[in-house]
Scaffold this motif. Structure first.
Motif, mmCIF file in Angstrom:
data_model
loop_
_atom_site.group_PDB
_atom_site.id
_atom_site.type_symbol
_atom_site.label_atom_id
_atom_site.label_comp_id
_atom_site.label_asym_id
_atom_site.label_seq_id
_atom_site.Cartn_x
_atom_site.Cartn_y
_atom_site.Cartn_z
ATOM 1 N N ALA A 64 0.818 -1.219 0.000
ATOM 2 C CA ALA A 64 0.000 0.000 0.000
ATOM 3 C C ALA A 64 0.846 1.261 0.000
ATOM 4 N N ASP A 91 -4.892 -2.157 -3.262
ATOM 5 C CA ASP A 91 -6.155 -1.476 -2.971
ATOM 6 C C ASP A 91 -6.488 -0.461 -4.047
ATOM 7 N N THR A 92 -7.759 -0.140 -4.153
ATOM 8 C CA THR A 92 -8.215 0.858 -5.103
ATOM 9 C C THR A 92 -7.521 2.193 -4.856
ATOM 10 N N GLN A 95 -8.687 4.897 -2.218
ATOM 11 C CA GLN A 95 -8.464 4.829 -0.775
ATOM 12 C C GLN A 95 -7.374 5.780 -0.319
ATOM 13 N N TRP A 116 -6.649 -1.525 -10.974
ATOM 14 C CA TRP A 116 -6.092 -0.342 -10.309
ATOM 15 C C TRP A 116 -5.006 0.306 -11.152
ATOM 16 N N TYR A 224 -14.761 6.064 -3.070
ATOM 17 C CA TYR A 224 -14.471 5.345 -1.826
ATOM 18 C C TYR A 224 -15.765 4.955 -1.112
ATOM 19 N N ASP A 227 -17.455 2.220 -3.052
ATOM 20 C CA ASP A 227 -16.639 1.013 -2.906
ATOM 21 C C ASP A 227 -16.924 0.323 -1.576
ATOM 22 N N GLN A 228 -16.855 1.085 -0.487
ATOM 23 C CA GLN A 228 -17.061 0.495 0.833
ATOM 24 C C GLN A 228 -18.495 -0.002 1.018
ATOM 25 N N ARG A 231 -18.895 -3.308 -1.006
ATOM 26 C CA ARG A 231 -18.205 -4.397 -0.320
ATOM 27 C C ARG A 231 -18.987 -4.841 0.910
ATOM 28 N N PRO A 290 -13.094 -7.584 -2.977
ATOM 29 C CA PRO A 290 -13.256 -6.143 -3.229
ATOM 30 C C PRO A 290 -13.686 -5.891 -4.671
ATOM 31 N N HIS A 297 -8.480 -12.404 -4.795
ATOM 32 C CA HIS A 297 -8.219 -12.019 -3.404
ATOM 33 C C HIS A 297 -7.339 -13.056 -2.727
#
Length: 394
Positions: A64, A91-92, A95, A116, A224, A227-228, A231, A290, A297
């Motif tokens: 990250a 991660d996207t 974030q 990504w 974001y 996305d969250q 998920r 995700p 994943h």
């Protein structure tokens, strides 16, 4: 050439980065390299780094982007040391967008998900060297400890929960146009199979008269949230399907579920060091993905590496990569009969030992840690070579 490889970790939930990055560093010896893990939350971390720098660091990396923006005076540490640093990005970009555009010619972006990399090239347009890295999984030392048929856990879901209704409630304070875009994009994402939702957000903003591609901080904030939320919807669909079954759900954040009369057992989160043993005691490891379509994943291949079968939502990559793999049960998370399909897998009494063995073979052949580490070294060497070619300016 220098033989030190340094990975940086920071604060992370349940020690997952310390376990994963440390595990990869222990895989370096056959390559003639020596791995070191430096925790940036330790007050003396620089005292550990500087002696290694004097001896020679082949490359540094961080998940990250942890460690990518370390400074030295007014500049970047890796520019000063002239050591390649690779941000390993899973991660996207929405974030933490700043970690996808670092002002250093010695910092490269290594993406584990093709989605990504595409988002970064279309929207962020970092001048850094960027590449797609192969995904890998560490070997599970307990994989042969318990035969599949005698494993004590039938189905295990290790996942942090979130109530999507609580997130939607937080949108009430947003300006009206952005609030409408959030709801429109989220409703559309909830109807689609697992995949990248970036374009859904862009389309929703445009449909509401907003063009935010020149204001990425707003666009990424919206992305974001969607996305969250998506998920959370996905993981809740699986968790609710598991409640009537004798499954094990591990993780915080499931207090919003109505567990009255449930047969499933809900337990708090555990340290990442316990996961390999847990996976190796499990027949079916449950996972949700995700919002990406061009990758897998780590829980999926981690299940294979544990000689377990895997139940997961499916994306484009997994449908193409595991079409005939009996260890993988790929489901459409939007299907109205999702609960029934998971229950049918749970209650099927067939011995899946041969399927689990085939999944383990896939993990060892296609997702070996050496493949990832070799690509990491090659990308770092490319960064070093590229900085010797500055006499050929564009």
């Amino acid at each position: 050439m220098a033989d030190h490889v340094v990975t940086f970790i920071g604060e992370n939930e349940n020690g997952i980065l310390a376990e994963l990055n440390g595990g990869y560093m222990r895989q370096l010896e056959p390559m003639g390299l020596r791995g070191h893990v430096i925790d940036l939350h330790e007050p003396n971390w620089a005292d550990r780094l500087l002696p290694l720098a004097r001896e020679g660091i082949r490359l540094a990396w961080g998940s990250a982007g942890i460690g990518a923006t370390l400074s030295a005076g007014d500049g970047n540490l890796w520019d000063m040391l002239q050591v390649p640093f690779v941000s390993v990005l899973a991660d996207t970009p929405c974030q933490l967008p700043v970690n996808h555009r670092v002002a250093s010619r010695w910092v490269a972006n290594g993406y584990l998900m093709e989605d990504w990399l595409g988002v970064q090239r279309r929207l962020i347009r970092s001048p850094q060297i960027s590449a797609l890295l192969p995904f890998a999984v560490l070997p599970n030392p307990f994989r042969e400890r318990t035969p599949w048929a005698r494993r004590p856990h039938r189905m295990v879901f290790v996942k942090t929960g979130e109530d999507p209704a609580r997130r939607r409630a937080g949108w009430e304070g947003w300006p009206a146009g952005l609030r409408r875009a959030l709801h429109d994009a989220s409703e559309e994402a909830a109807r689609r199979p697992t995949g990248d939702i970036t374009d859904l957000v862009i389309e929703a903003t445009r449909a509401n008269g907003l063009h935010l591609e020149e204001r990425l901080e707003i666009l990424f904030a919206l992305t974001y949230e969607v996305d969250q939320h998506t998920r959370a919807l996905r993981s809740n669909a699986f968790a609710r399907a598991l409640l009537p079954l004798g499954a094990l759900v591990i993780g915080r954040g499931w207090d919003h579920l109505d567990a009255a009369g449930a047969r499933a057992t809900l337990r708090p989160a555990i340290h990442a060091a316990e996961l390999p043993g847990l996976y190796a005691d499990t027949q079916y490891l449950v996972s949700t993905t995700p919002n990406f379509g061009g990758g897998v994943h780590e829980r999926v291949v981690g299940g294979f590496a544990a000689r377990a079968c895997v139940v997961s939502d499916s994306n484009e990559y997994m449908r193409a990569r595991f079409p005939n793999l009996g260890a993988f049960h790929g489901l459409d998370w939007t299907a109205p009969d999702l609960s029934e399909r998971i229950a049918a897998i749970f209650h099927n009494s067939a011995d899946r030992d041969a399927d689990a063995a085939a999944g383990l073979a896939v993990a060892e052949r296609d997702f070996a840690p050496g493949i990832f580490l070799q690509a990491l070294v090659e990308l770092a060497d490319l960064v070093r070579a590229g900085n010797r070619l500055e006499r050929f300016p564009a």
